[in-house]
Design a protein around this motif. Structure first.
Motif, PDB file in Angstrom:
ATOM      1  N   VAL A  13       1.049  -0.923   0.062  1.00  0.00           N
ATOM      2  CA  VAL A  13       0.342   0.008  -0.199  1.00  0.00           C
ATOM      3  C   VAL A  13       0.406   1.201  -0.098  1.00  0.00           C
ATOM      4  CG1 VAL A  13      -1.812   1.180   1.067  1.00  0.00           C
ATOM      5  CG2 VAL A  13      -1.718  -1.175   1.135  1.00  0.00           C
ATOM      6  N   ASP A  14       1.995   1.075   0.675  1.00  0.00           N
ATOM      7  CA  ASP A  14       2.471   2.603   0.846  1.00  0.00           C
ATOM      8  C   ASP A  14       3.382   2.710  -0.443  1.00  0.00           C
ATOM      9  OD1 ASP A  14       2.507   2.454   3.939  1.00  0.00           O
ATOM     10  OD2 ASP A  14       3.669   1.906   4.718  1.00  0.00           O
ATOM     11  N   ALA A  15       3.668   1.856  -0.984  1.00  0.00           N
ATOM     12  CA  ALA A  15       4.397   2.644  -2.589  1.00  0.00           C
ATOM     13  C   ALA A  15       3.008   2.652  -3.039  1.00  0.00           C
ATOM     14  CB  ALA A  15       5.629   0.773  -3.716  1.00  0.00           C
ATOM     15  N   ALA A  16       2.095   2.117  -3.151  1.00  0.00           N
ATOM     16  CA  ALA A  16       1.306   2.370  -3.911  1.00  0.00           C
ATOM     17  C   ALA A  16       0.560   3.937  -3.761  1.00  0.00           C
ATOM     18  CB  ALA A  16       0.231   1.574  -3.514  1.00  0.00           C
ATOM     19  N   ARG A  17       0.562   4.259  -2.350  1.00  0.00           N
ATOM     20  CA  ARG A  17       0.129   6.073  -2.012  1.00  0.00           C
ATOM     21  C   ARG A  17       1.027   6.540  -2.788  1.00  0.00           C
ATOM     22  NH1 ARG A  17       0.481   4.705   3.136  1.00  0.00           N
ATOM     23  NH2 ARG A  17      -1.557   4.385   3.150  1.00  0.00           N
ATOM     24  N   GLU A  18       2.585   6.109  -2.856  1.00  0.00           N
ATOM     25  CA  GLU A  18       3.625   7.125  -3.087  1.00  0.00           C
ATOM     26  C   GLU A  18       3.724   7.429  -4.101  1.00  0.00           C
ATOM     27  OE1 GLU A  18       7.477   6.057  -1.750  1.00  0.00           O
ATOM     28  OE2 GLU A  18       6.361   5.707   0.475  1.00  0.00           O
ATOM     29  N   PHE A  19       2.802   5.926  -5.759  1.00  0.00           N
ATOM     30  CA  PHE A  19       2.249   6.542  -6.507  1.00  0.00           C
ATOM     31  C   PHE A  19       1.476   7.272  -6.624  1.00  0.00           C
ATOM     32  CE2 PHE A  19       0.235   5.354 -10.504  1.00  0.00           C
ATOM     33  CZ  PHE A  19       1.682   5.198 -11.574  1.00  0.00           C
ATOM     34  N   PHE A  75     -11.609   7.321  -4.004  1.00  0.00           N
ATOM     35  CA  PHE A  75     -11.029   7.237  -3.054  1.00  0.00           C
ATOM     36  C   PHE A  75     -11.775   7.432  -1.939  1.00  0.00           C
ATOM     37  CE2 PHE A  75      -7.865   7.307  -6.195  1.00  0.00           C
ATOM     38  CZ  PHE A  75      -8.535   6.338  -7.440  1.00  0.00           C
ATOM     39  N   GLU A  76     -11.650   8.540  -1.413  1.00  0.00           N
ATOM     40  CA  GLU A  76     -12.420   8.732   0.426  1.00  0.00           C
ATOM     41  C   GLU A  76     -12.905   7.790   0.801  1.00  0.00           C
ATOM     42  OE1 GLU A  76     -12.929  12.923   0.100  1.00  0.00           O
ATOM     43  OE2 GLU A  76     -12.860  12.818   2.784  1.00  0.00           O
ATOM     44  N   ASP A  77     -12.749   7.084   1.347  1.00  0.00           N
ATOM     45  CA  ASP A  77     -13.222   6.257   2.892  1.00  0.00           C
ATOM     46  C   ASP A  77     -14.008   5.061   1.835  1.00  0.00           C
ATOM     47  OD1 ASP A  77     -14.127   8.566   4.438  1.00  0.00           O
ATOM     48  OD2 ASP A  77     -16.120   8.909   3.386  1.00  0.00           O
ATOM     49  N   SER A  78     -12.776   3.899   1.551  1.00  0.00           N
ATOM     50  CA  SER A  78     -13.244   3.259   0.863  1.00  0.00           C
ATOM     51  C   SER A  78     -12.213   2.438   1.486  1.00  0.00           C
ATOM     52  CB  SER A  78     -11.976   2.855  -1.037  1.00  0.00           C
ATOM     53  OG  SER A  78     -11.580   2.134  -1.273  1.00  0.00           O
ATOM     54  N   HIS A  79     -12.435   0.756   1.563  1.00  0.00           N
ATOM     55  CA  HIS A  79     -11.339   0.579   2.293  1.00  0.00           C
ATOM     56  C   HIS A  79     -10.938  -0.093   1.522  1.00  0.00           C
ATOM     57  CE1 HIS A  79     -14.916  -1.843   1.397  1.00  0.00           C
ATOM     58  NE2 HIS A  79     -14.412  -2.630   1.551  1.00  0.00           N
ATOM     59  N   ILE A  80     -10.963  -0.286   0.565  1.00  0.00           N
ATOM     60  CA  ILE A  80     -10.157  -1.278  -0.289  1.00  0.00           C
ATOM     61  C   ILE A  80      -8.407  -0.629  -0.486  1.00  0.00           C
ATOM     62  CG2 ILE A  80     -10.088  -1.671  -3.176  1.00  0.00           C
ATOM     63  CD1 ILE A  80     -11.824  -2.181  -2.305  1.00  0.00           C
ATOM     64  N   LEU A  86      -5.598   0.629  -8.117  1.00  0.00           N
ATOM     65  CA  LEU A  86      -4.603   0.434  -8.751  1.00  0.00           C
ATOM     66  C   LEU A  86      -4.254   0.059 -10.297  1.00  0.00           C
ATOM     67  CD1 LEU A  86      -1.791   2.624  -9.745  1.00  0.00           C
ATOM     68  CD2 LEU A  86       0.165   1.235  -8.142  1.00  0.00           C
ATOM     69  N   MET A  87      -4.083  -1.094  -8.865  1.00  0.00           N
ATOM     70  CA  MET A  87      -5.047  -3.032 -10.083  1.00  0.00           C
ATOM     71  C   MET A  87      -5.866  -2.811 -11.145  1.00  0.00           C
ATOM     72  SD  MET A  87      -2.647  -5.207 -10.227  1.00  0.00           S
ATOM     73  CE  MET A  87      -1.730  -6.549  -8.317  1.00  0.00           C
ATOM     74  N   GLU A 300      -0.278   5.016 -19.886  1.00  0.00           N
ATOM     75  CA  GLU A 300      -0.442   6.712 -19.800  1.00  0.00           C
ATOM     76  C   GLU A 300      -2.442   6.548 -19.488  1.00  0.00           C
ATOM     77  OE1 GLU A 300       2.470   7.565 -22.479  1.00  0.00           O
ATOM     78  OE2 GLU A 300       0.878   6.817 -24.560  1.00  0.00           O
ATOM     79  N   ARG A 301      -2.634   6.107 -20.484  1.00  0.00           N
ATOM     80  CA  ARG A 301      -4.498   6.064 -19.919  1.00  0.00           C
ATOM     81  C   ARG A 301      -5.102   5.788 -19.023  1.00  0.00           C
ATOM     82  NH1 ARG A 301      -5.886   2.378 -23.350  1.00  0.00           N
ATOM     83  NH2 ARG A 301      -5.706   3.261 -24.729  1.00  0.00           N
ATOM     84  N   SER A 302      -3.883   5.077 -17.401  1.00  0.00           N
ATOM     85  CA  SER A 302      -4.186   4.270 -16.519  1.00  0.00           C
ATOM     86  C   SER A 302      -4.664   6.441 -15.399  1.00  0.00           C
ATOM     87  CB  SER A 302      -3.093   3.378 -15.920  1.00  0.00           C
ATOM     88  OG  SER A 302      -3.830   1.912 -17.068  1.00  0.00           O
ATOM     89  N   CYS A 303      -2.936   6.132 -16.386  1.00  0.00           N
ATOM     90  CA  CYS A 303      -2.294   7.815 -15.213  1.00  0.00           C
ATOM     91  C   CYS A 303      -3.189   8.061 -15.846  1.00  0.00           C
ATOM     92  CB  CYS A 303      -1.011   8.109 -15.851  1.00  0.00           C
ATOM     93  SG  CYS A 303       0.439   7.370 -15.223  1.00  0.00           S
ATOM     94  N   LYS A 304      -3.973   9.189 -17.049  1.00  0.00           N
ATOM     95  CA  LYS A 304      -4.758  10.123 -17.419  1.00  0.00           C
ATOM     96  C   LYS A 304      -6.268  10.059 -16.517  1.00  0.00           C
ATOM     97  CE  LYS A 304      -6.228  12.565 -20.898  1.00  0.00           C
ATOM     98  NZ  LYS A 304      -5.009  13.272 -21.649  1.00  0.00           N
ATOM     99  N   MET A 305      -6.651   8.283 -16.067  1.00  0.00           N
ATOM    100  CA  MET A 305      -7.778   8.054 -14.966  1.00  0.00           C
ATOM    101  C   MET A 305      -7.883   8.245 -13.758  1.00  0.00           C
ATOM    102  SD  MET A 305      -9.804   4.533 -14.608  1.00  0.00           S
ATOM    103  CE  MET A 305     -11.064   4.497 -15.665  1.00  0.00           C
ATOM    104  N   ILE A 306      -6.315   8.259 -13.409  1.00  0.00           N
ATOM    105  CA  ILE A 306      -5.830   8.875 -11.849  1.00  0.00           C
ATOM    106  C   ILE A 306      -5.447  10.393 -12.010  1.00  0.00           C
ATOM    107  CG2 ILE A 306      -3.878   8.433 -10.150  1.00  0.00           C
ATOM    108  CD1 ILE A 306      -2.490   6.090 -11.027  1.00  0.00           C
TER     109      ILE A 306
END
Ligand SMILES: [Zn+2]
Length: 326
Positions: A13-19, A75-80, A86-87, A300-306
């Protein structure tokens, strides 16, 4: 970015959060409360304090409020966990015809209810910005109907029972939903679920989405003519087997918008099987997003969605009562 690199680099989770932090704040943290840029610092526990500090918490140097990267996003309030998010984002962005909540539930090991809500939040995130630029140049406009006929079982259930003579037997086609789409040649698509195809419903959409000087092309025999009036437009006559013709070196055809419809229909029939009419507009957002980002890579599409997740929240109760019950 691909599935293999996500699995390796963002396994926790920490690596994903930094991303997510890097994607959301490329020029330094932005305080969601006061908008101050680059003035927040990571919150650390005091040496004498016994209570641990939640990881990923930032504190704004201006308003002194605390926040995380998920504040004010879908993502707020999501327990996922964020690495699962990211996946999910990558799977949806990399699948040409979308991915059903059932498949995400199986592939990610989350419950079906969570997967269903995740995909709807992501569709909501990529919905059209109402202030987006209008379509210009050559714009092809067409309407189609999606959805299937009622099944025999459903029709029998709706049949009037003895003594209920006045009930009208529903037709087999009244469950099909009309969709209007406008495609700028070489550019973006905008599609809309409309309740009824008539000029009064279509005119405001066309006026909002298409620039006044654009060259509009439709096929013949649609109610679109009334909706487009008084603007001029070219038509192809499908009933006379005409699918494209050249006028002064310019191709008059609606093949681009038909191509979008065929992608949409293959996705709805092949991937989703059943789409509730109350959710159709969100599925359309997903297909529009994928079409509009067709020239870039899956990563790139995934980054755009983020990049689109902020400023949006969708509560489960906003989807209810149409949300499935579990
Ligand atoms: Zn602040």
């Amino acid at each position: 970015m691909n599935l293999n690199s996500i699995a390796k680099q963002y396994a926790d989770v920490d690596a994903a959060r930094e991303f997510f932090e890097k994607q959301r704040w490329p020029d330094g943290t932005v305080c969601p409360f006061c908008g101050l840029v680059g003035e927040a610092y990571r919150l650390k526990a005091r040496p004498d304090s016994k209570s641990p500090v939640r990881v990923g918490v930032w504190k704004c140097g201006g308003c002194r409020k605390q926040f995380t990267v998920t504040k004010g996003t879908i993502f707020e309030d999501s327990h996922i966990p964020l690495n699962t998010w990211l996946m999910a984002i990558h799977l949806i962005c990399a699948s040409k015809k979308g991915m059903s909540a059932h498949q995400l539930h199986r592939m990610l090991g989350v419950t079906y209810k969570s997967a269903w809500f995740m995909v709807h939040r992501l569709r909501y995130a990529v919905a059209h910005d109402p202030l987006a630029e209008q379509l210009k140049g050559v714009v092809e406009v067409d309407e189609t109907y999606v959805g299937g006929k009622r099944t025999r079982k459903a029709r029998l259930a709706l049949k009037p029972k003895p003594g209920q003579r006045d009930i009208e037997i529903p037709s087999t086609v009244d469950t099909k939903q009309p969709v209007l789409a406008m495609v700028e040649r070489g550019g973006e698509v905008r599609s809309h679920h409309v309740q009824r195809v008539n000029s009064a419903n279509l005119r405001p959409i066309l006026r909002h989405d298409i620039e006044y000087g654009a060259r509009i092309i439709t096929d013949t025999g649609t109610v679109l003519h009334g909706a487009i009036h008084p603007r001029k437009h070219d038509q192809v006559n499908h009933s006379k087997q005409e699918y494209g013709r050249y006028e002064n070196g310019f191709c008059i055809t609606t093949n681009t918008v038909e191509g979008f419809f065929s992608l949409l229909k293959r996705g709805i029939i092949g991937t989703y099987h059943h789409v509730g009419s109350q959710h159709l507009h969100r599925y359309l957002s997903e297909f529009d997003f994928r079409y509009n980002t067709r020239k870039i890579t899956d990563g790139e599409r995934s980054c755009k969605m983020i990049g689109r997740v902020s400023g949006k929240r969708l509560m489960y109760k906003q989807l209810a009562p149409s949300a499935p019950e579990f």
